[in-house]
Design a protein around this motif. Structure first.
Motif, PDB file in Angstrom:
ATOM      1  N   UNK A  15      -1.776   9.518  -1.833  1.00 25.28           N
ATOM      2  CA  UNK A  15      -3.176   9.327  -1.451  1.00 25.28           C
ATOM      3  C   UNK A  15      -3.263   8.731  -0.055  1.00 25.28           C
ATOM      4  N   UNK A  16      -2.419   7.727   0.230  1.00 27.22           N
ATOM      5  CA  UNK A  16      -2.423   7.070   1.542  1.00 27.22           C
ATOM      6  C   UNK A  16      -2.146   8.058   2.657  1.00 27.22           C
ATOM      7  N   UNK A  17      -1.215   8.965   2.429  1.00 26.46           N
ATOM      8  CA  UNK A  17      -0.839   9.948   3.445  1.00 26.46           C
ATOM      9  C   UNK A  17      -2.045  10.758   3.909  1.00 26.46           C
ATOM     10  N   UNK A  18      -2.900  11.142   2.962  1.00 30.40           N
ATOM     11  CA  UNK A  18      -4.071  11.935   3.307  1.00 30.40           C
ATOM     12  C   UNK A  18      -5.247  11.066   3.747  1.00 30.40           C
ATOM     13  N   UNK A  19      -5.344   9.861   3.194  1.00 33.17           N
ATOM     14  CA  UNK A  19      -6.459   8.974   3.541  1.00 33.17           C
ATOM     15  C   UNK A  19      -6.429   8.587   5.015  1.00 33.17           C
ATOM     16  N   UNK A  20      -5.234   8.390   5.574  1.00 34.75           N
ATOM     17  CA  UNK A  20      -5.143   7.978   6.979  1.00 34.75           C
ATOM     18  C   UNK A  20      -5.609   9.082   7.928  1.00 34.75           C
ATOM     19  N   UNK A  21      -5.635  10.327   7.455  1.00 37.99           N
ATOM     20  CA  UNK A  21      -6.074  11.425   8.322  1.00 37.99           C
ATOM     21  C   UNK A  21      -7.586  11.443   8.502  1.00 37.99           C
ATOM     22  N   UNK A  37       6.240  -3.514   1.493  1.00 38.55           N
ATOM     23  CA  UNK A  37       5.675  -2.204   1.818  1.00 38.55           C
ATOM     24  C   UNK A  37       5.974  -1.759   3.242  1.00 38.55           C
ATOM     25  N   UNK A  38       6.841  -2.482   3.925  1.00 34.73           N
ATOM     26  CA  UNK A  38       7.148  -2.154   5.327  1.00 34.73           C
ATOM     27  C   UNK A  38       7.649  -0.721   5.482  1.00 34.73           C
ATOM     28  N   UNK A  39       8.554  -0.306   4.619  1.00 30.54           N
ATOM     29  CA  UNK A  39       9.114   1.040   4.703  1.00 30.54           C
ATOM     30  C   UNK A  39       8.054   2.109   4.489  1.00 30.54           C
ATOM     31  N   UNK A  40       7.181   1.907   3.511  1.00 27.61           N
ATOM     32  CA  UNK A  40       6.116   2.868   3.229  1.00 27.61           C
ATOM     33  C   UNK A  40       5.157   2.945   4.414  1.00 27.61           C
ATOM     34  N   UNK A  41       4.808   1.792   4.960  1.00 28.62           N
ATOM     35  CA  UNK A  41       3.883   1.757   6.100  1.00 28.62           C
ATOM     36  C   UNK A  41       4.478   2.499   7.298  1.00 28.62           C
ATOM     37  N   UNK A  42       5.758   2.286   7.541  1.00 27.38           N
ATOM     38  CA  UNK A  42       6.406   2.953   8.667  1.00 27.38           C
ATOM     39  C   UNK A  42       6.521   4.455   8.430  1.00 27.38           C
ATOM     40  N   UNK A  43       6.778   4.842   7.205  1.00 27.55           N
ATOM     41  CA  UNK A  43       6.927   6.264   6.877  1.00 27.55           C
ATOM     42  C   UNK A  43       5.610   7.011   7.052  1.00 27.55           C
ATOM     43  N   UNK A  44       4.519   6.434   6.579  1.00 28.57           N
ATOM     44  CA  UNK A  44       3.215   7.103   6.683  1.00 28.57           C
ATOM     45  C   UNK A  44       2.656   6.971   8.088  1.00 28.57           C
ATOM     46  N   UNK A  45       2.882   5.813   8.711  1.00 30.26           N
ATOM     47  CA  UNK A  45       2.554   5.667  10.123  1.00 30.26           C
ATOM     48  C   UNK A  45       1.166   5.160  10.424  1.00 30.26           C
TER      49      UNK A  45
END
Length: 198
Positions: A15-21, A37-45
Motif C-alpha cells: 500500500x505504501x509503495x502506491x500511496x507515495x505516488x 522501518x529504516x530498510x522499508x523506508x529506504x526501499x520505497x523511497x
C-alpha cells in the motif's frame, strides 16, 4: 492530505509503495518503532516517513494492516479516532487451519467499526495477496480492481479518488454489512485478480 499505515508487513508495504505516488505525506508504523522501518523506508523511497503507531493514526486516512488478533488492541491504543477514515485491510482467519473465523452474521469490518463509532471504516485492500498489490496496478489496457465497502457515501467517494490516483480501479460493493461479507476472507471476492478496462 496525510496517509498513515499501521502495520508494516507485506500488505502495508504494498500500500505504501502506491500511496507515495499520490503526492501525499505517507507515514508507516509498526509495534517495534520507527527505527525498525529504516530498510522499508529506504526501499520505497521519497514520500515515505517512518513513525510511531500514534503518529500514523494522526493521519486523515489510515490503513490498518495487522493480524486480526491484534486489531482490537491496536485500535484501543489510539487516543482518538474522531473523524478519521480507517481502511480495514484485516482478515479474520483461524490458524493453523487457515479458515475464516466464525463471526456469525456480523462482518469483520462491522466488528472493527463497533470499536471506533466516531470514525469511518472502509473495508479495502484485503482481498489480494501482497505480490499482486505490489505490482503495477495497470496491466495492458486495464487497471487492477480494489473492492471496497462502507456506510458513508461521501467517504467512499474520497477513497475512490485515492484509488484512482494510486492507479487502481475501485469497485464499491455497498455497505459493510453487505459488501463486507462479499470481500472478507472466505467471501466470493477473496483472491480474485480482476482488471477494469479503460
Amino acid at each position: 492530505m496525510k496517509i498513515g499505515i499501521i502495520g508494516a508487513g507485506n500488505i502495508g508495504q504494498a500500500f505504501a509503495k502506491h500511496a507515495v505516488t499520490t503526492g501525499n505525506e505517507v507515514v508507516i508504523s509498526n509495534s517495534k518503532g520507527a527505527e525498525s522501518l529504516t530498510g522499508i523506508r529506504q526501499q520505497i523511497g521519497k514520500g515515505l516517513r517512518a513513525g510511531s503507531v500514534q503518529e500514523a493514526a494522526e493521519a486523515d486516512i489510515i490503513l490498518l494492516a495487522v493480524p486480526w488478533e491484534k486489531a482490537e488492541q491496536v485500535i484501543k491504543s489510539i487516543s482518538s479516532w474522531k473523524g478519521k477514515i480507517l481502511l480495514d485491510a484485516t482478515n479474520a482467519i483461524s490458524f493453523p487451519e487457515f479458515k475464516p473465523l466464525d463471526l456469525g452474521n456480523t462482518t469483520s469490518s462491522e466488528i472493527i467499526a463497533s470499536l471506533i463509532p466516531d470514525a469511518h471504516v472502509i473495508k479495502a485492500f484485503n482481498t489480494l495477496p501482497a505480490a499482486l498489490l505490489t505490482a503495477n496496478p495497470q496491466e495492458g489496457a486495464g487497471h487492477r480492481v480494489i473492492f471496497y465497502s462502507g456506510d458513508n457515501s461521501s467517504v467512499k467517494a474520497q477513497i475512490e479518488d485515492l484509488l484512482t490516483k494510486m492507479g487502481f480501479a475501485g469497485i464499491d460493493l455497498g455497505t459493510l454489512a453487505v459488501g463486507g461479507k462479499l470481500q472478507q476472507f472466505g467471501g466470493p471476492f477473496t483472491a480474485k485478480n480482476l482488471l477494469k478496462l479503460s
